[in-house]
Write a protein that holds these residues in place. Structure first.
Motif, short mmCIF file in Angstrom:
data_model
loop_
_atom_site.label_atom_id
_atom_site.label_comp_id
_atom_site.label_asym_id
_atom_site.label_seq_id
_atom_site.Cartn_x
_atom_site.Cartn_y
_atom_site.Cartn_z
N ILE A 23 0.57 -1.32 -0.18
CA ILE A 23 0.12 0.19 0.18
C ILE A 23 0.67 1.19 0.51
O ILE A 23 1.01 2.24 -0.75
CB ILE A 23 -0.93 0.33 1.14
CG1 ILE A 23 -1.99 -1.32 1.41
CG2 ILE A 23 -2.34 1.52 1.65
CD1 ILE A 23 -2.75 -1.28 0.16
N PRO A 24 1.82 1.22 0.71
CA PRO A 24 3.04 2.44 0.48
C PRO A 24 3.57 2.74 -0.61
O PRO A 24 3.59 3.59 -1.38
CB PRO A 24 3.77 3.06 1.66
CG PRO A 24 3.17 1.40 3.02
CD PRO A 24 2.04 0.15 2.43
N GLU A 25 3.26 1.99 -1.12
CA GLU A 25 4.25 1.87 -2.73
C GLU A 25 3.36 2.65 -3.76
O GLU A 25 3.84 3.08 -4.81
CB GLU A 25 4.86 0.70 -3.38
CG GLU A 25 6.23 0.44 -2.20
CD GLU A 25 7.19 1.32 -2.65
OE1 GLU A 25 8.07 1.44 -3.30
OE2 GLU A 25 7.77 2.04 -1.57
N ILE A 26 2.09 1.54 -3.33
CA ILE A 26 0.91 2.50 -4.51
C ILE A 26 1.10 4.33 -4.04
O ILE A 26 0.94 4.80 -5.52
CB ILE A 26 -0.14 1.23 -4.18
CG1 ILE A 26 0.21 0.40 -4.97
CG2 ILE A 26 -1.44 2.10 -5.06
CD1 ILE A 26 -0.63 -1.43 -4.96
N VAL A 27 0.98 4.16 -2.86
CA VAL A 27 0.92 5.28 -2.26
C VAL A 27 1.68 6.33 -2.78
O VAL A 27 1.03 7.65 -3.39
CB VAL A 27 0.32 5.88 -1.04
CG1 VAL A 27 0.44 7.13 -0.85
CG2 VAL A 27 -0.97 5.10 -0.14
N LYS A 28 2.64 6.12 -2.55
CA LYS A 28 3.61 7.50 -4.15
C LYS A 28 3.29 6.88 -5.24
O LYS A 28 3.45 8.57 -5.37
CB LYS A 28 4.62 5.98 -3.94
CG LYS A 28 5.99 6.10 -2.02
CD LYS A 28 7.07 5.43 -2.07
CE LYS A 28 7.39 5.13 -0.57
NZ LYS A 28 9.05 4.66 -0.79
N LEU A 29 3.51 6.21 -6.19
CA LEU A 29 2.70 6.51 -7.37
C LEU A 29 1.52 7.56 -7.75
O LEU A 29 1.48 8.10 -8.10
CB LEU A 29 1.99 5.07 -7.84
CG LEU A 29 3.32 4.02 -8.51
CD1 LEU A 29 2.92 2.47 -8.63
CD2 LEU A 29 4.24 4.97 -9.19
N TRP A 30 0.22 7.37 -6.75
CA TRP A 30 -0.56 8.11 -6.56
C TRP A 30 0.01 9.53 -6.11
O TRP A 30 -0.96 10.58 -6.29
CB TRP A 30 -1.80 7.10 -5.26
CG TRP A 30 -3.30 8.11 -5.18
CD1 TRP A 30 -3.76 7.85 -5.51
CD2 TRP A 30 -3.49 9.42 -4.42
NE1 TRP A 30 -5.03 8.44 -5.54
CE2 TRP A 30 -5.25 9.30 -4.50
CE3 TRP A 30 -2.99 10.31 -3.25
CZ2 TRP A 30 -5.35 10.49 -3.82
CZ3 TRP A 30 -3.51 11.56 -2.74
CH2 TRP A 30 -4.89 11.48 -3.19
N ASN A 31 1.03 9.88 -4.59
CA ASN A 31 0.79 11.32 -4.71
C ASN A 31 1.59 11.89 -5.61
O ASN A 31 1.14 12.63 -6.42
CB ASN A 31 2.17 10.99 -3.97
CG ASN A 31 1.64 10.73 -2.52
OD1 ASN A 31 0.02 11.04 -2.31
ND2 ASN A 31 1.96 10.31 -1.65
N ILE A 32 3.05 10.88 -6.89
CA ILE A 32 3.17 11.78 -8.06
C ILE A 32 2.52 11.66 -8.85
O ILE A 32 2.35 12.93 -9.54
CB ILE A 32 4.38 10.38 -8.83
CG1 ILE A 32 5.85 10.45 -7.48
CG2 ILE A 32 4.63 10.65 -9.95
CD1 ILE A 32 6.48 9.15 -8.04
N GLU A 33 1.64 10.92 -9.12
CA GLU A 33 0.54 11.78 -10.35
C GLU A 33 -0.64 12.50 -9.58
O GLU A 33 -0.65 13.66 -9.76
CB GLU A 33 -0.71 10.40 -10.78
CG GLU A 33 -1.73 10.09 -11.16
CD GLU A 33 -2.17 8.42 -11.41
OE1 GLU A 33 -2.24 7.83 -11.57
OE2 GLU A 33 -3.92 8.95 -10.31
#
Length: 132
Positions: free
Chosen positions: A69-79
């Protein structure tokens, strides 16, 4: 060993963690205009280059030491931030400057007994960000 990064998301292989990318596609295109002429062939004119695009997939797995989940949130934040970030794969930075994350998708493929995802297939699509 670090094998690359997208902004603050690090792709690495170590005894504790395996987080790498796969199916990398890098594409580019040029723009042309067609000028119509009466009773003659149209003339084509090169009008520029579109930003390059890059896509890849990742398999994030808790069994391989990745907190999904934290790794997907990193992508979400960049996007969602619209921030242009560097992309490095191996020892090489890609693009002329940086990349914007256009879209991502995460497909949860395994869950633990409480319903928490333990494995996810993540797809990412980037577009080159060029400064003036």
């Amino acid at each position: 060993m670090v094998v690359g990064c997208l902004g603050d998301m690090v792709f690495e292989v170590s005894e504790e963690t395996i987080e790498t990318i796969d199916n990398v596609t890098w594409s580019g295109s040029a723009r042309y205009s067609a000028h119509q002429r009466h009773n003659m062939n149209a003339l084509t004119e090169f009008t520029g280059i579109d930003p390059d695009k890059m896509s890849f997939t990742m398999v994030l797995s808790a069994e391989l030491g990745v907190d999904i989940i934290p790794e997907i949130v990193k992508l979400w934040n960049i996007e969602r931030s619209g921030k242009a970030v560097p992309l490095v794969i191996g020892e090489r930075p890609y693009g002329k400057y940086r990349w914007n994350l256009l879209r991502h998708s995460a497909k949860y493929t395994r869950h633990d007994k409480r319903g928490n995802p333990t494995e996810a297939e993540v797809s990412v699509e980037l577009q080159e960000y060029i400064t003036r």
